[in-house]
Design an enzyme around this catalytic site. Structure first.
Site, PDB file in Angstrom:
ATOM      1  N   ASP A   1       0.845  -1.187   0.000  1.00  0.00           N
ATOM      2  CA  ASP A   1       0.000   0.000   0.000  1.00  0.00           C
ATOM      3  C   ASP A   1       0.891   1.250   0.000  1.00  0.00           C
ATOM      4  OD1 ASP A   1      -2.971   0.979   0.618  1.00  0.00           O
ATOM      5  OD2 ASP A   1      -1.576   2.211   1.792  1.00  0.00           O
ATOM      6  N   ILE A   2       0.622   2.162  -0.939  1.00  0.00           N
ATOM      7  CA  ILE A   2       1.403   3.400  -1.019  1.00  0.00           C
ATOM      8  C   ILE A   2       1.077   4.281   0.187  1.00  0.00           C
ATOM      9  CG2 ILE A   2       1.857   5.463  -2.393  1.00  0.00           C
ATOM     10  CD1 ILE A   2       1.007   3.868  -4.866  1.00  0.00           C
TER      11      ILE A   2
ATOM     12  N   GLU B   1      -4.713   2.446  -4.196  1.00  0.00           N
ATOM     13  CA  GLU B   1      -3.253   2.451  -4.145  1.00  0.00           C
ATOM     14  C   GLU B   1      -2.688   1.131  -3.627  1.00  0.00           C
ATOM     15  OE1 GLU B   1      -4.669   4.529  -0.299  1.00  0.00           O
ATOM     16  OE2 GLU B   1      -5.356   4.179  -2.354  1.00  0.00           O
TER      17      GLU B   1
END
Length: 392
Positions: free
Chosen positions: A260-261, A303
């Site tokens: 996950d960004i 994301e």
């Protein structure tokens, strides 16, 4: 198509010879007998040649059906390199495809086809690379092999041919590539040889190539995330099921990462959605660069990404995860419209060893993803930009 039935003709000749009179001019009778025997021998030779031609025709028809019936790029290429070489008794077969903008090589990577799988598959960057002696490849080029003129087409072969045929693959006036045939027999391909058969073969292969490439691309569109050009969620979930089943049969471990960004909303707020899209594409690209062809990366939404590592150990999976994290954090992301930004990513990882790959495959897949997701939550809680492993 069946053979003409010549045997009744030869039987009739035998019968005629039996009916020749025993009396009369002895020299005339002997001459007639010799002539009939000569005719019979010629007919038997014709019959043998007809049978051989029929066998050749049957083999070529079988080749045509196998080429036309190919459902995938891999299957078609195998028929070209194996079936064609066997049926036509060729010593060398290579295929060179025009790889405009690297689209074909990207397709092979998406199909998990390693270049080592087909060493006789070559790529040219443009039609100009397929010129022979400075001339565009528009018609088959047959004759004695010349290393200077033809070496590029047979560079991957273990031995150079003595005679060769370089046949253009043309579809709708566009050069797709060339089919390159080689033989140790210096008389197999000659300059004055008729090219009807090889041109017909090239036409069939060109049509089949166009069909399977278009089909593979359509399939990939349905399984690919349009923004990042990696697999979509549906494809990743399907791949996890496949790989868990394969890991059981071949007794190896697999690993799943949930990525996950970090602070992606801030990136969107500061750089706009265009900047956010730039980041998503570059993140996918950097993750993919750290993976093998056999591994899978997919965008799960927003994301979030999921990576599946096959035939791996726990130690190697940790090393890959750290490489991914470092590749993203170590270099700023260049954005098309708003300069650059720093990006980090959090990774949760879960492994499934051969000893623990048990129960229903669907349940095992859900449990693996859930453990990786929980590990991701821990990475977020513990400061982000780190890798955390599932305790389960």
């Amino acid at each position: 198509m069946t053979l003409l039935k010549y045997p009744p003709i030869t039987h009739a000749l035998d019968h005629a010879m039996d009916k020749l009179p025993n009396s009369g001019n002895r020299h005339t009778v002997e001459a007639l007998q010799q002539e009939l025997q000569s005719v019979r021998a010629q007919l038997l030779d014709l019959l043998s040649e007809a049978r051989q031609n029929q066998e050749i025709l049957n083999r070529h028809q079988s080749l045509d059906l196998q080429l036309i019936g190919s459902h995938s790029f891999r299957e078609l290429i195998q028929h070209i390199f194996v079936t064609l070489a066997d049926i036509c008794e060729l010593d060398q077969v290579t295929l060179c495809l025009v790889n405009t903008q690297h689209n074909l090589q990207e397709m092979l990577a998406d199909l998990k086809i390693d270049r080592d799988e087909f060493p006789f598959l070559l790529f040219a960057e443009s039609e100009a690379d397929l010129r022979i002696n400075g001339q565009p490849l528009k018609k088959p080029v047959l004759g004695h092999y010349d290393q200077t003129l033809h070496g590029d087409m047979f560079q991957v072969c273990f031995e150079a041919p003595t005679s060769m045929a370089i046949i253009p693959l043309i579809r709708q006036s566009k050069l797709l590539g060339s089919l390159n045939l080689g033989s140790e027999d210096p008389l197999r391909f000659s300059v004055d040889m008729a090219t009807d058969f090889v041109e017909r073969l090239a036409s069939i292969i060109a049509i089949c190539l166009e069909n399977v490439i278009n089909s593979e691309r359509l399939t990939q569109i349905g399984l690919t995330d349009a923004l990042t050009n990696v697999s979509n969620r549906r494809h990743v979930e399907h791949r996890i099921l496949e790989e868990i089943g394969r890991a059981r049969r071949q007794h190896y471990g697999i690993a799943c990462m949930y990525l996950d960004i970090d602070f992606f909303k801030n990136i969107n707020d500061q750089h706009g959605h265009q900047g956010g899209d730039d980041v998503l594409r570059e993140v996918a690209k950097r993750i993919k660069a750290e993976l093998r062809l056999s591994d899978t990366i997919g965008r799960f939404g927003g994301e979030e990404f999921v990576v599946l590592l096959v035939n791996t150990t726990h130690r190697n999976a940790v090393l890959v995860a750290e490489r991914i994290r470092n590749s993203i954090a170590s270099k700023p992301f260049l954005l098309h419209q708003s300069g650059a930004c720093d990006v980090t990513i959090s990774i949760g990882m879960a492994t499934l060893s051969d000893d623990h790959n048990l129960g229903e495959i669907e349940s095992a897949a859900k449990a693996l993803l859930l453990r990786a997701d929980r590990a991701l939550y821990e990475a977020k809680e513990q400061g982000r930009n780190c890798v955390r492993e599932s305790a389960g």
